[in-house]
Design a protein around this motif. Sequence first.
Motif, PDB file in Angstrom:
ATOM      1  N   SER A  20       0.828  -1.201   0.000  1.00 53.48           N
ATOM      2  CA  SER A  20       0.000   0.000   0.000  1.00 53.48           C
ATOM      3  C   SER A  20       0.861   1.249   0.000  1.00 53.48           C
ATOM      4  CB  SER A  20      -0.899   0.015   1.242  1.00 53.48           C
ATOM      5  OG  SER A  20      -1.431   1.307   1.387  1.00 53.48           O
ATOM      6  N   ALA A  21       1.867   1.235   0.872  1.00 54.80           N
ATOM      7  CA  ALA A  21       2.682   2.440   1.033  1.00 54.80           C
ATOM      8  C   ALA A  21       3.495   2.739  -0.228  1.00 54.80           C
ATOM      9  CB  ALA A  21       3.611   2.270   2.237  1.00 54.80           C
ATOM     10  N   GLY A  23       4.092   3.241  -3.751  1.00 56.95           N
ATOM     11  CA  GLY A  23       3.247   3.457  -4.927  1.00 56.95           C
ATOM     12  C   GLY A  23       3.799   4.596  -5.747  1.00 56.95           C
ATOM     13  N   LEU A  24       2.899   5.243  -6.478  1.00 57.32           N
ATOM     14  CA  LEU A  24       3.333   6.356  -7.325  1.00 57.32           C
ATOM     15  C   LEU A  24       3.966   7.450  -6.481  1.00 57.32           C
ATOM     16  CD1 LEU A  24       0.154   6.397  -9.558  1.00 57.32           C
ATOM     17  CD2 LEU A  24       2.408   5.508 -10.156  1.00 57.32           C
ATOM     18  N   GLY A  25       3.577   7.503  -5.216  1.00 55.43           N
ATOM     19  CA  GLY A  25       4.147   8.486  -4.290  1.00 55.43           C
ATOM     20  C   GLY A  25       5.655   8.359  -4.191  1.00 55.43           C
ATOM     21  N   ASN A  26       6.168   7.124  -4.201  1.00 58.86           N
ATOM     22  CA  ASN A  26       7.612   6.924  -4.080  1.00 58.86           C
ATOM     23  C   ASN A  26       8.307   7.057  -5.414  1.00 58.86           C
ATOM     24  OD1 ASN A  26       5.975   5.123  -2.341  1.00 58.86           O
ATOM     25  ND2 ASN A  26       7.920   4.867  -1.300  1.00 58.86           N
ATOM     26  N   ILE A 100      -9.235   9.779  -4.172  1.00 60.77           N
ATOM     27  CA  ILE A 100      -7.872   9.549  -4.650  1.00 60.77           C
ATOM     28  C   ILE A 100      -7.857   8.355  -5.597  1.00 60.77           C
ATOM     29  CG2 ILE A 100      -5.562   8.773  -3.948  1.00 60.77           C
ATOM     30  CD1 ILE A 100      -5.667  10.666  -1.647  1.00 60.77           C
ATOM     31  N   TYR A 104      -6.164   7.950  -9.212  1.00 66.06           N
ATOM     32  CA  TYR A 104      -4.990   7.073  -9.115  1.00 66.06           C
ATOM     33  C   TYR A 104      -5.158   5.889 -10.073  1.00 66.06           C
ATOM     34  CZ  TYR A 104      -1.034   5.401  -6.186  1.00 66.06           C
ATOM     35  OH  TYR A 104       0.190   5.015  -5.702  1.00 66.06           O
ATOM     36  N   PHE A 233       1.459  11.256   2.195  1.00 63.90           N
ATOM     37  CA  PHE A 233       1.032  10.616   0.953  1.00 63.90           C
ATOM     38  C   PHE A 233       1.718   9.265   0.799  1.00 63.90           C
ATOM     39  CE2 PHE A 233       0.889   9.829  -3.577  1.00 63.90           C
ATOM     40  CZ  PHE A 233      -0.269  10.445  -4.029  1.00 63.90           C
ATOM     41  N   SER A 234       3.029   9.281   0.991  1.00 67.27           N
ATOM     42  CA  SER A 234       3.814   8.083   0.708  1.00 67.27           C
ATOM     43  C   SER A 234       3.543   6.961   1.708  1.00 67.27           C
ATOM     44  CB  SER A 234       5.295   8.442   0.702  1.00 67.27           C
ATOM     45  OG  SER A 234       6.036   7.364   0.207  1.00 67.27           O
ATOM     46  N   SER A 236       0.802   6.380   3.166  1.00 69.54           N
ATOM     47  CA  SER A 236      -0.641   6.068   3.145  1.00 69.54           C
ATOM     48  C   SER A 236      -1.328   6.436   4.461  1.00 69.54           C
ATOM     49  CB  SER A 236      -0.894   4.575   2.899  1.00 69.54           C
ATOM     50  OG  SER A 236      -0.425   4.158   1.667  1.00 69.54           O
ATOM     51  N   MET A 239      -5.789   7.895   5.627  1.00 67.46           N
ATOM     52  CA  MET A 239      -6.668   7.533   4.518  1.00 67.46           C
ATOM     53  C   MET A 239      -7.621   6.419   4.914  1.00 67.46           C
ATOM     54  SD  MET A 239      -6.332   8.832   1.535  1.00 67.46           S
ATOM     55  CE  MET A 239      -6.258  10.413   2.286  1.00 67.46           C
ATOM     56  N   SER A 329      -1.218  -0.387  -4.497  1.00 68.77           N
ATOM     57  CA  SER A 329      -1.741   0.788  -3.791  1.00 68.77           C
ATOM     58  C   SER A 329      -3.221   1.008  -4.089  1.00 68.77           C
ATOM     59  CB  SER A 329      -0.947   2.043  -4.152  1.00 68.77           C
ATOM     60  OG  SER A 329       0.367   1.933  -3.675  1.00 68.77           O
ATOM     61  N   LEU A 397      -6.556  15.072   3.402  1.00 66.80           N
ATOM     62  CA  LEU A 397      -5.532  14.248   4.061  1.00 66.80           C
ATOM     63  C   LEU A 397      -5.005  14.884   5.353  1.00 66.80           C
ATOM     64  CD1 LEU A 397      -3.910  11.966   1.745  1.00 66.80           C
ATOM     65  CD2 LEU A 397      -2.300  12.817   3.361  1.00 66.80           C
TER      66      LEU A 397
END
Length: 456
Positions: A20-21, A23-26, A100, A104, A233-234, A236, A239, A329, A397
Motif C-alpha cells: 500500500s505504502a 506506490g506512485l508516491g515513491n 484519490i 490514481y 502521501f507516501s 498512506s 486515509m 496501492s 488528508l
Amino acid sequence: MSQKTTFGSKIGLIATTVGSAVGLGNVWRFPAETQANGGAIFLLIYIACVFILGIPVMTAEFSLGRGGSSDATGVFRKVTPNKKGWWLVGALAIMASYLILSFYMVVSGWTLEYLIQSISGNLYATDSEIVAGNKEQLFNNRMTEYIRGTYRPLIMTYIMLAANAFVLLKGVQKGIEKISNIMMPVLFILLLMFCVVSLSLPNASEGVSFFLKPDFSAVSAKTIVNALGQAFFSLSLAMGILVTYASYYPPKTKLTRTAVTVSVLDLGVAILMGLIIFPAVMTFGLTDHDLAGSALVFITLPEIFSQMSGTLFWSALFFLLLSVAAFTSTISLAEVSVAFMEQRFGFTRTRSVITVVAPLFILSSVCSLSVGPWSEFTIYGMTIFDFLDTVATNIMLPVGGILLCVYMGWIAPRSFFRKEMTNNGKLKSHTFAIIAFIIKWIAPLLIALVLAGQFL
Ligand code: PFF
C-alpha cells in the motif's frame, strides 16, 4: 461478520502494508518533490518527518485499527461507544481514499499502457512527423495519444479496475495478501537492478551528490511543508488504509515494530528511486527537464531509455515496476471502502466489491476524460483530475490526520492505546510515552502547519 479476517503470515502482512505504502508516491512524486525542493536538503527533512511523525502516526493508526477491529468508521464506534460523531473522521478518510482512487486508477492505466507500448516497441518508433532527434517532441506526441486521448486511456483504466475487482473479490488472504507476496519481491528486485544500472552511468556521481549532499541554505518553510505532505502521501497515512489493514492484524503483531519496518522500507524505496533518477537525469543532460507531474515518468524517462542500449527491455521493466507499485496501492485504497460496506452494511464480499468498483467506472472515466477531451472544463482553474488530487491530498488528508491524532491523543482512552502498543501488556514498550506525546501534542500542530502552508 462471522469469522474474523486476518492476514495469514507475518511476511504477508508486511508485504501487503508495504504494498500500500509503496506506490506512485515513491516512484514518481518523491523524485519530483526532491528536485523542486532543493535536492538533498529535502531528503534530510523528509527522513526526519518519517521518523518524527510518520512512524508515530502509523503506530496510532495500527492501534486504532487492530484494537477497534472494524472498518475505518466502525473502529471509532467500538473504541469509544459513548463519544458520538467521531466516526465522521473515518467517513472523511473513506471519502478521501475513494476520491484519490478515482484518479490514481487512471494513472495506473497509463502505466499499463506504457508497459504495453514498451513491449510492442511503439513507444519508441519514430513517426514521420517528428523532426529527427527531437525526442521530447516524440514523447510529447506519445502522451497526447496514450494519456490525453479518449478511448485508449479509458480502456486501460477499465482493465486496471477489473484487475482490482478480481483481487478484491478473492478476499484478504487469498487475494490481497497473495498478490502482494508475489509483487513486492518483484518490485524490490527491479528497483535494485535499476539502481545498479543507474549508478554505473558515466555522470552518476553528479546526480548522487545533488541527491545526497545537502545545501542547508536552501531550507524554507515550504520545504518542510512539502516534506511532511509527501510523508503522509507516501506512507498512506490518514486515509483509513492503515486502520483497515491493521484490523486484519492478529493479536501477536508488534505494532510499533511493524510501523518502523513499513516506514523504513517505504523510505528505502524512495531513496532507491532518487539514486535511479538523478544519476540518469545528469548523465543524459536532462537537468533542465521538468520532473514534476507526468513529465518525469512519461517524457524524461523514455528519453533516457531511448539513449540506453536495450531500450525496450529497460523501458518495459520500468513500467512493469510502476504498474506493480500502483496496483498494490489501488487495492489498498479500494479495500477501505470494501471493508466499510462489509462491516457497516453487512454486505457479502462480492456485493461490497461490486458496490465499490462499479461507480469507479464512471468516476475514473470522468477523471480520464478531464485530462484529454474535457480539459477545457476547469474548476478553480484546474482540471477535474487536478482538482480532486488537490482537494483530497492537500486538504482532506491533513484534516483527517489532525483529527486522527486528536482522537488518539485526547479522546480514546490512553489505556487503549497502551494496550495495543504493548500487546495487552506482553511487550515492554519503551516508546509508548514518546509516541503518545507526539500524537497528543506535536503531530496535530505540525500537520496543522502543513495545512496552513498550502495557502502560503
Ligand atoms: N502510499 C501510496 C503512494 O505513495 O502512492 C498510495 C497512496 C495512498 C497515495 C494514499 C495517496 C494516498 F493518499
